[in-house]
Write a protein that holds these residues in place. Sequence first.
Motif, PDB file in Angstrom:
ATOM      1  N   ASN A   8      54.027  87.501 -41.626  1.00 24.64           N
ATOM      2  CA  ASN A   8      52.588  87.347 -41.782  1.00 24.64           C
ATOM      3  C   ASN A   8      52.173  87.347 -43.243  1.00 24.64           C
ATOM      4  O   ASN A   8      51.024  87.113 -43.569  1.00 24.64           O
ATOM      5  CB  ASN A   8      51.870  88.485 -41.069  1.00 24.64           C
ATOM      6  N   ARG A   9      53.105  87.638 -44.158  1.00 23.36           N
ATOM      7  CA  ARG A   9      52.751  87.652 -45.574  1.00 23.36           C
ATOM      8  C   ARG A   9      53.873  87.108 -46.446  1.00 23.36           C
ATOM      9  O   ARG A   9      53.719  86.109 -47.110  1.00 23.36           O
ATOM     10  CB  ARG A   9      52.396  89.058 -46.032  1.00 23.36           C
ATOM     11  N   GLN A  10      55.001  87.766 -46.437  1.00 18.39           N
ATOM     12  CA  GLN A  10      56.079  87.259 -47.282  1.00 18.39           C
ATOM     13  C   GLN A  10      57.454  87.609 -46.754  1.00 18.39           C
ATOM     14  O   GLN A  10      57.618  88.546 -45.968  1.00 18.39           O
ATOM     15  CB  GLN A  10      55.926  87.762 -48.715  1.00 18.39           C
ATOM     16  N   MET A  11      58.422  86.822 -47.183  1.00 16.64           N
ATOM     17  CA  MET A  11      59.807  87.078 -46.850  1.00 16.64           C
ATOM     18  C   MET A  11      60.560  87.120 -48.170  1.00 16.64           C
ATOM     19  O   MET A  11      60.322  86.292 -49.042  1.00 16.64           O
ATOM     20  CB  MET A  11      60.355  85.969 -45.953  1.00 16.64           C
ATOM     21  N   ILE A  12      61.431  88.101 -48.321  1.00 18.14           N
ATOM     22  CA  ILE A  12      62.132  88.243 -49.595  1.00 18.14           C
ATOM     23  C   ILE A  12      63.637  88.239 -49.366  1.00 18.14           C
ATOM     24  O   ILE A  12      64.147  88.960 -48.503  1.00 18.14           O
ATOM     25  CB  ILE A  12      61.725  89.560 -50.306  1.00 18.14           C
ATOM     26  N   MET A  13      64.325  87.407 -50.123  1.00 20.83           N
ATOM     27  CA  MET A  13      65.772  87.425 -50.106  1.00 20.83           C
ATOM     28  C   MET A  13      66.261  87.969 -51.436  1.00 20.83           C
ATOM     29  O   MET A  13      65.771  87.573 -52.490  1.00 20.83           O
ATOM     30  CB  MET A  13      66.324  86.020 -49.884  1.00 20.83           C
ATOM     31  N   GLU A  14      67.229  88.877 -51.355  1.00 22.00           N
ATOM     32  CA  GLU A  14      67.785  89.448 -52.577  1.00 22.00           C
ATOM     33  C   GLU A  14      69.287  89.244 -52.608  1.00 22.00           C
ATOM     34  O   GLU A  14      69.919  89.092 -51.563  1.00 22.00           O
ATOM     35  CB  GLU A  14      67.471  90.947 -52.637  1.00 22.00           C
ATOM     36  N   ARG A  15      69.818  89.286 -53.812  1.00 27.40           N
ATOM     37  CA  ARG A  15      71.252  89.166 -54.011  1.00 27.40           C
ATOM     38  C   ARG A  15      71.989  90.185 -53.130  1.00 27.40           C
ATOM     39  O   ARG A  15      71.663  91.364 -53.122  1.00 27.40           O
ATOM     40  CB  ARG A  15      71.513  89.462 -55.491  1.00 27.40           C
ATOM     41  N   ASN A  16      72.967  89.697 -52.396  1.00 28.53           N
ATOM     42  CA  ASN A  16      73.789  90.576 -51.569  1.00 28.53           C
ATOM     43  C   ASN A  16      74.742  91.334 -52.482  1.00 28.53           C
ATOM     44  O   ASN A  16      75.598  90.735 -53.129  1.00 28.53           O
ATOM     45  CB  ASN A  16      74.543  89.725 -50.550  1.00 28.53           C
ATOM     46  N   THR A  17      74.583  92.652 -52.534  1.00 29.59           N
ATOM     47  CA  THR A  17      75.392  93.438 -53.468  1.00 29.59           C
ATOM     48  C   THR A  17      76.878  93.401 -53.124  1.00 29.59           C
ATOM     49  O   THR A  17      77.715  93.698 -53.960  1.00 29.59           O
ATOM     50  CB  THR A  17      74.910  94.904 -53.479  1.00 29.59           C
ATOM     51  N   ASN A  18      77.198  93.048 -51.882  1.00 26.26           N
ATOM     52  CA  ASN A  18      78.606  92.999 -51.479  1.00 26.26           C
ATOM     53  C   ASN A  18      79.185  91.588 -51.533  1.00 26.26           C
ATOM     54  O   ASN A  18      80.261  91.355 -50.991  1.00 26.26           O
ATOM     55  CB  ASN A  18      78.759  93.513 -50.041  1.00 26.26           C
ATOM     56  N   PHE A  19      78.465  90.648 -52.116  1.00 22.27           N
ATOM     57  CA  PHE A  19      78.913  89.256 -52.052  1.00 22.27           C
ATOM     58  C   PHE A  19      80.311  89.109 -52.648  1.00 22.27           C
ATOM     59  O   PHE A  19      80.615  89.669 -53.707  1.00 22.27           O
ATOM     60  CB  PHE A  19      77.913  88.362 -52.781  1.00 22.27           C
ATOM     61  N   HIS A  20      81.131  88.309 -51.963  1.00 16.19           N
ATOM     62  CA  HIS A  20      82.546  88.183 -52.355  1.00 16.19           C
ATOM     63  C   HIS A  20      82.739  87.382 -53.629  1.00 16.19           C
ATOM     64  O   HIS A  20      83.824  87.377 -54.201  1.00 16.19           O
ATOM     65  CB  HIS A  20      83.353  87.555 -51.214  1.00 16.19           C
ATOM     66  N   GLY A  21      81.713  86.713 -54.083  1.00 21.46           N
ATOM     67  CA  GLY A  21      81.846  85.986 -55.343  1.00 21.46           C
ATOM     68  C   GLY A  21      82.292  84.566 -55.121  1.00 21.46           C
ATOM     69  O   GLY A  21      83.130  84.283 -54.279  1.00 21.46           O
ATOM     70  N   GLU A  22      81.704  83.699 -55.889  1.00 23.17           N
ATOM     71  CA  GLU A  22      82.011  82.289 -55.814  1.00 23.17           C
ATOM     72  C   GLU A  22      81.596  81.770 -57.169  1.00 23.17           C
ATOM     73  O   GLU A  22      80.763  82.383 -57.822  1.00 23.17           O
ATOM     74  CB  GLU A  22      81.148  81.667 -54.701  1.00 23.17           C
ATOM     75  N   ARG A  23      82.205  80.667 -57.614  1.00 20.40           N
ATOM     76  CA  ARG A  23      81.839  80.184 -58.929  1.00 20.40           C
ATOM     77  C   ARG A  23      81.205  78.802 -58.846  1.00 20.40           C
ATOM     78  O   ARG A  23      81.477  78.049 -57.930  1.00 20.40           O
ATOM     79  CB  ARG A  23      83.069  80.157 -59.849  1.00 20.40           C
ATOM     80  N   TYR A  24      80.358  78.528 -59.825  1.00 19.91           N
ATOM     81  CA  TYR A  24      79.705  77.223 -59.887  1.00 19.91           C
ATOM     82  C   TYR A  24      80.780  76.160 -60.041  1.00 19.91           C
ATOM     83  O   TYR A  24      81.725  76.335 -60.816  1.00 19.91           O
ATOM     84  CB  TYR A  24      78.760  77.194 -61.085  1.00 19.91           C
ATOM     85  N   PRO A  25      80.668  75.039 -59.287  1.00 21.14           N
ATOM     86  CA  PRO A  25      81.750  74.036 -59.336  1.00 21.14           C
ATOM     87  C   PRO A  25      81.987  73.489 -60.739  1.00 21.14           C
ATOM     88  O   PRO A  25      81.064  73.373 -61.544  1.00 21.14           O
ATOM     89  CB  PRO A  25      81.265  72.945 -58.386  1.00 21.14           C
ATOM     90  N   GLU A  26      83.249  73.183 -61.018  1.00 13.56           N
ATOM     91  CA  GLU A  26      83.632  72.674 -62.342  1.00 13.56           C
ATOM     92  C   GLU A  26      83.533  71.159 -62.401  1.00 13.56           C
ATOM     93  O   GLU A  26      83.539  70.582 -63.478  1.00 13.56           O
ATOM     94  CB  GLU A  26      85.079  73.081 -62.663  1.00 13.56           C
ATOM     95  N   GLN A  27      83.522  70.535 -61.238  1.00 10.51           N
ATOM     96  CA  GLN A  27      83.511  69.066 -61.215  1.00 10.51           C
ATOM     97  C   GLN A  27      82.353  68.554 -60.392  1.00 10.51           C
ATOM     98  O   GLN A  27      81.958  69.179 -59.420  1.00 10.51           O
ATOM     99  CB  GLN A  27      84.809  68.552 -60.593  1.00 10.51           C
ATOM    100  N   GLY A  28      81.862  67.364 -60.813  1.00  8.52           N
ATOM    101  CA  GLY A  28      80.819  66.736 -60.036  1.00  8.52           C
ATOM    102  C   GLY A  28      81.068  65.250 -59.983  1.00  8.52           C
ATOM    103  O   GLY A  28      82.195  64.811 -60.205  1.00  8.52           O
ATOM    104  N   GLU A  29      80.063  64.483 -59.701  1.00 11.15           N
ATOM    105  CA  GLU A  29      80.243  63.026 -59.731  1.00 11.15           C
ATOM    106  C   GLU A  29      79.814  62.515 -61.103  1.00 11.15           C
ATOM    107  O   GLU A  29      79.274  63.263 -61.917  1.00 11.15           O
ATOM    108  CB  GLU A  29      79.451  62.363 -58.605  1.00 11.15           C
ATOM    109  N   ALA A  30      80.046  61.239 -61.331  1.00 12.89           N
ATOM    110  CA  ALA A  30      79.687  60.638 -62.610  1.00 12.89           C
ATOM    111  C   ALA A  30      78.198  60.838 -62.869  1.00 12.89           C
ATOM    112  O   ALA A  30      77.380  60.681 -61.973  1.00 12.89           O
ATOM    113  CB  ALA A  30      80.030  59.156 -62.583  1.00 12.89           C
ATOM    114  N   GLY A  31      77.875  61.210 -64.091  1.00 12.55           N
ATOM    115  CA  GLY A  31      76.460  61.360 -64.438  1.00 12.55           C
ATOM    116  C   GLY A  31      75.958  62.788 -64.328  1.00 12.55           C
ATOM    117  O   GLY A  31      74.895  63.114 -64.838  1.00 12.55           O
ATOM    118  N   ASP A  32      76.721  63.651 -63.671  1.00  7.75           N
ATOM    119  CA  ASP A  32      76.262  65.032 -63.505  1.00  7.75           C
ATOM    120  C   ASP A  32      76.267  65.802 -64.823  1.00  7.75           C
ATOM    121  O   ASP A  32      75.397  66.630 -65.065  1.00  7.75           O
ATOM    122  CB  ASP A  32      77.130  65.766 -62.478  1.00  7.75           C
TER     123      ASP A  32
END
Lengths: 737, 210
Positions: free
Chosen positions: A314-338
């Motif tokens: 009825n007002r707001q929904m909040i998502m917060e960082r999961n303190t137990n997250f297993h970790g993942e890294r931003y991809p190193e590769q993309g398509e041409a132009g990225d």
Amino acid sequence: MEPRQLLIRAPVTLPAWIAGMLAAIAIAGCSEQPWNSPYPAWQAEQNILYSSFSERPKHLDPAQSYSSNEVVFTAQIYEPPLQYHFLKRPYQLEPLTAVKIPSPYYLDQAGRRLTDDTPAAEIAYSVYDIEIEPGIRYQPHPAFARDAEGRYLYHDLSGADLERINALADFAETGSRELVATDYVYQIKRLAHPRLHSPIFGLMSEYIDGLAEYAKTLKQADRQQQSRQAENLFLDLRDYPLSGVEVLDRYRYRVKIRGKYPQFLYWLAMPFFAPMPWEAERFYSQPGMSKRNITLDWYPVGTGPYMLTVNNPNRQMIMERNTNFHGERYPEQGEAGDIEAGLLADAGRPLPLIDKVIYSLEKENIPTWNKFLQGYYDASGVSSDSFDQAIQIGSGGDISLTPELQDKGIQLNTAVATSISYMGFNMLDPVVGGDSERARLLRQAIAIAMDYEELISIFANGRGIPAQGPLPPGIFGYREGQPGINPYVYDWTKHGPQRKPVAEAKRLLAAAGYPDGRDVETGKPLALYFDTTGGGPDDAARLNWIRKQFAKLDIQLQIRNTDYNRFQDKMLKGTAQIFQWGWNADYPDPENFLFLLYGNNGKVEHNGENAANYRNAEFDRLFERMKNMKNGPQRQEVIDRMVEILRHDAPWVFGFHPKQFVLYHNWYHNAKTNLMANNGLKYRRIDPQLREQQRRAWNQPVVWPLGVLVLLLALAMLPALIAYRRHEQQRVQAAQS
Amino acid sequence: MFAYVLRRALYAIPILVGVNLITFFLFFVVNTPDDMARMHLGMKRVTPDAIEKWKAERGYDRPLLYNAQADGSDRLTATIFFDKSVRLFGFDFGSSDAGRNIGADIKQRMWPSLAIAVPQFLVGLLVYVSFAMLLAFFRGSYLDISGVVLCVVLMSISGLFYIIAGQYVFSKLLHLFPVSGYEPGWLAWRFVLLPVVIGVIAGLGSSGRV
């Protein structure tokens, strides 16, 4: 005298009150925050993303949720075994919690192992062994909380225990545990749960071995349990084995699929196949929980990068960082132009990049838009209300932002959606349907007359491209340019596809036996029926437009407008004639579009998604072949043949593929549109310092008009004051004389 | 005075019963539970089984008024009418079709509404009574007439216009108030002030003169 004395104060009240208001505003102004900021001052310069929702999500339970406004949340919280690569195109699956993408092996009816190149017809079962990474942990949640002896703290709560509990956050203790293969199996079992409505249960029971029978077993078990005890409603699915899905060991499980179904991998990237710990179901099914709106539908439990910490729809929904997250890294590769687009600037950084996301309830378009312009929302769609404020279309049809938005540094991302909006003919209808040459010519004529270029420019502000076939761009099998045009409706010119002239449509109509819209045999004018739902003013304009398209061919189009349910009913019974329908891709495979015209999916006969009830033996044969093929030239060839059959038979007027417009502020990064993945939040990055600077620059309070307003009010009071003075003087004079 | 209050309270009973009966008729007879189920289950991949299941879960598969299959008092209570309509009189609102408890939702949602409605009522009362008495004081003079004209003008403008204009001028142009939102606690005044002022001004036309 007394009452009049009191009256004197009345004129003073209003200006005094406004002065008070000004003072209050001035106090607020002492804090450095802009006065019109809808957020508390401490949140300035925090790594928080602000977004909105217009309708409260109905289901956040991954077994039930299937709507785009729900997956915004569920995809960040629940982690299925696979996901789509964030940057690479065409869309590509990669492991998420799985160790690798599972490749199936095949069995015959007797359970003997077959080679991988066995023809699909001989394969009785495909077996997928899925291995997940060890060491992944669930978000902190009270369902896992245990005492020193290892007993669950909150699994046998009484009414008294729940007295002070109103939200999930009111439980003092939380716990966690490692993700295991059992949890994935548990969720697949939940698709058949007697008290849940999984939208994919019907589909999956055709593929997952034993799922249909499993639903019956559970239904019976549920009934027995309810007759024994009314209160504790936990149905422990671990007690009921499902033949086609089994746990192999702590980190591996096996899914047995009937026949060959390579598309199954795509389903493994959707929250339907995310893990569900039994503790969560046990916890939420306690008596008194649903009364407090504490259910799995409102408080998800997952392993993903975010967790839902506040859910007040009825007002707001909040998502917060999961303190137990297993970790993942931003991809190193993309398509041409990225790289040039700055999309790899964060390569290798640990995800997620944003700490917290606050979604506020915003029911109206205009306030949402204004708050975006003021910098209080970080991204925005473009609604038709604000289209002219945001976008200008050049003489050559080129699209750019208005100067106002350009000055603010706002960026525009556009993408053709992997969906189609089409006009369908009911193939069971005696006039427009069927395989006769006459009906086919009639349908082809209508396909030419329906000027979708005009529809897109009038009703969608140019946001869409006319469809040449059932497949949208971005899906394998779509062809660009001259080879991709629908030769029954378009001619190829040097400016691209050109819709055939109405004269051509008229010629086809005459060949069909309706010259000038009159039936040659009976001499009666041809009247067709358009079945639709909805009655708003926008709809009226659109319906009028459609009627005009038919009038070009002198066909009278009757609009049969009913409510949503009657319309659904007509579609189910096959009594509709012409209708408008759409489809949004579940996964990036041509099968997900071509199955909409597969004979055995007929709506009337099989209650499937083939709303046109189209059936063509050759098309069906090709579909069965194409379905199991790998992407490549051979598959393309089969698809080309299928599309050609559809264009010739014209069971649909291929309408258009809508185009999405999304606006981002210049402090918002990594905003690449990925139409398949919904879990993109973890890749996004914002620059909160820049945002705060901009917000302050854009929202300087303007106070002087308030002063003017007070002055004007005081002036308005003046005549009253003068009149009062005069009145009093007269009384004094009267008393003196 | 007491008799008046009592009479009013007694009048309310047949009105509530009537409203209840009419809504029951509209919601369960005119618009069948099948329709509701289809509306809720959405567009994609909905099977008749799913509709039956949805209805059974919410008790919509029962007879409307009289359950011939049940025993004893259940014949009257195991019906849609008893479950969905009669219970309302005991302030037992049950769950919405989306699965949320309605009573809990009302508890949560009434505070922002009250935060606007109560000050608006009190401030409004003060302003309207003062204004009306002021007009009465100058009865018959040009002030009275211009006051009436003002009231009629204010009254003729749609309430929606005040809201949109107020939002546009004070929030968008002057940057004085948040466009929308809410914050519990004392900070709520930042969100409440503008709607209260707008509400009072919008009501001035009809309440100030009448």
